[in-house]
Design a protein around this motif. Structure first.
Motif, mmCIF file in Angstrom:
data_model
loop_
_atom_site.group_PDB
_atom_site.id
_atom_site.type_symbol
_atom_site.label_atom_id
_atom_site.label_comp_id
_atom_site.label_asym_id
_atom_site.label_seq_id
_atom_site.Cartn_x
_atom_site.Cartn_y
_atom_site.Cartn_z
ATOM 1 N N THR A 57 0.833 -1.195 0.000
ATOM 2 C CA THR A 57 0.000 0.000 0.000
ATOM 3 C C THR A 57 0.873 1.252 0.000
ATOM 4 O OG1 THR A 57 -1.795 -1.183 1.118
ATOM 5 C CG2 THR A 57 -1.829 1.226 1.257
ATOM 6 N N ARG A 73 1.416 0.958 -11.858
ATOM 7 C CA ARG A 73 0.847 -0.324 -12.306
ATOM 8 C C ARG A 73 1.525 -1.504 -11.627
ATOM 9 N NH1 ARG A 73 0.956 2.327 -17.298
ATOM 10 N NH2 ARG A 73 2.900 1.254 -17.763
ATOM 11 N N ALA A 76 0.325 -1.760 -7.945
ATOM 12 C CA ALA A 76 -1.054 -2.249 -7.887
ATOM 13 C C ALA A 76 -1.120 -3.722 -8.287
ATOM 14 C CB ALA A 76 -1.952 -1.403 -8.786
ATOM 15 N N TRP A 77 -0.342 -4.106 -9.296
ATOM 16 C CA TRP A 77 -0.304 -5.501 -9.735
ATOM 17 C C TRP A 77 0.182 -6.399 -8.604
ATOM 18 C CZ3 TRP A 77 4.167 -8.489 -10.201
ATOM 19 C CH2 TRP A 77 3.986 -9.751 -10.794
ATOM 20 N N ARG A 79 -0.004 -5.871 -5.357
ATOM 21 C CA ARG A 79 -1.059 -5.975 -4.330
ATOM 22 C C ARG A 79 -2.121 -6.965 -4.768
ATOM 23 N NH1 ARG A 79 -3.090 -0.328 -1.940
ATOM 24 N NH2 ARG A 79 -4.945 -1.214 -2.838
ATOM 25 N N ASP A 80 -2.542 -6.861 -6.031
ATOM 26 C CA ASP A 80 -3.565 -7.773 -6.542
ATOM 27 C C ASP A 80 -3.065 -9.214 -6.550
ATOM 28 O OD1 ASP A 80 -5.262 -5.635 -6.921
ATOM 29 O OD2 ASP A 80 -4.903 -5.506 -9.083
ATOM 30 N N LEU A 81 -1.833 -9.390 -6.923
ATOM 31 C CA LEU A 81 -1.246 -10.728 -6.982
ATOM 32 C C LEU A 81 -1.271 -11.395 -5.599
ATOM 33 C CD1 LEU A 81 0.264 -12.717 -8.847
ATOM 34 C CD2 LEU A 81 2.380 -11.678 -8.008
ATOM 35 N N GLY A 83 -3.457 -10.835 -3.356
ATOM 36 C CA GLY A 83 -4.822 -10.956 -2.861
ATOM 37 C C GLY A 83 -5.374 -9.715 -2.207
ATOM 38 N N GLU A 84 -4.669 -8.600 -2.288
ATOM 39 C CA GLU A 84 -5.147 -7.358 -1.691
ATOM 40 C C GLU A 84 -5.873 -6.569 -2.772
ATOM 41 O OE1 GLU A 84 -5.567 -6.100 1.145
ATOM 42 O OE2 GLU A 84 -6.007 -4.078 0.550
ATOM 43 N N THR A 85 -7.204 -6.510 -2.698
ATOM 44 C CA THR A 85 -7.969 -5.837 -3.738
ATOM 45 C C THR A 85 -8.514 -4.490 -3.289
ATOM 46 O OG1 THR A 85 -9.945 -7.059 -3.091
ATOM 47 C CG2 THR A 85 -8.616 -7.991 -4.884
ATOM 48 N N THR A 86 -8.393 -4.165 -2.021
ATOM 49 C CA THR A 86 -8.877 -2.883 -1.548
ATOM 50 C C THR A 86 -7.950 -1.792 -2.012
ATOM 51 O OG1 THR A 86 -9.745 -3.964 0.411
ATOM 52 C CG2 THR A 86 -9.519 -1.571 0.521
ATOM 53 N N ARG A 87 -8.468 -0.757 -2.559
ATOM 54 C CA ARG A 87 -7.650 0.334 -3.087
ATOM 55 C C ARG A 87 -7.516 1.492 -2.103
ATOM 56 N NH1 ARG A 87 -5.018 -2.267 -6.261
ATOM 57 N NH2 ARG A 87 -5.920 -2.953 -8.188
#
Length: 88
Positions: A57, A73, A76-77, A79-81, A83-87
């Motif tokens: 974050t 990018r 953010a990628w 974090r998504d990888l 499992g963190e999807t909250t922005r």
């Protein structure tokens, strides 16, 4: 120092934490983003997922503060990888 430590999260955590601190201190924004991505990933691999998400974050926040989109990018990628999807 020719040893290959790829896949060694403890070493990656220590080195990326030191690099993030150094980059922050010297104002190297993109290097800080990259180091925080590595740090967050290493922490996650060590089972310290909440700390890892916090670093990722911070990477996103640091990337968004840069005058160019280079690290946004990737941060953010990562974090998504993990499992963190909250922005937030």
């Amino acid at each position: 120092m020719g040893e290959d430590h790829v896949g060694t999260p403890g070493i990656a955590m220590r080195r990326s934490r030191a690099e993030a601190a150094r980059a922050e201190r010297t104002g190297e924004g993109l290097a800080e983003v990259e180091a925080r991505i590595a740090l967050g990933t290493a922490l996650h691999r060590l089972g310290r997922t909440p700390e890892g998400i916090k670093e990722l974050t911070r990477a996103v926040g640091s990337a968004q503060g840069l005058p160019y989109p280079a690290g946004t990018r990737r941060a953010a990628w990562a974090r998504d990888l993990l499992g963190e999807t909250t922005r937030g």
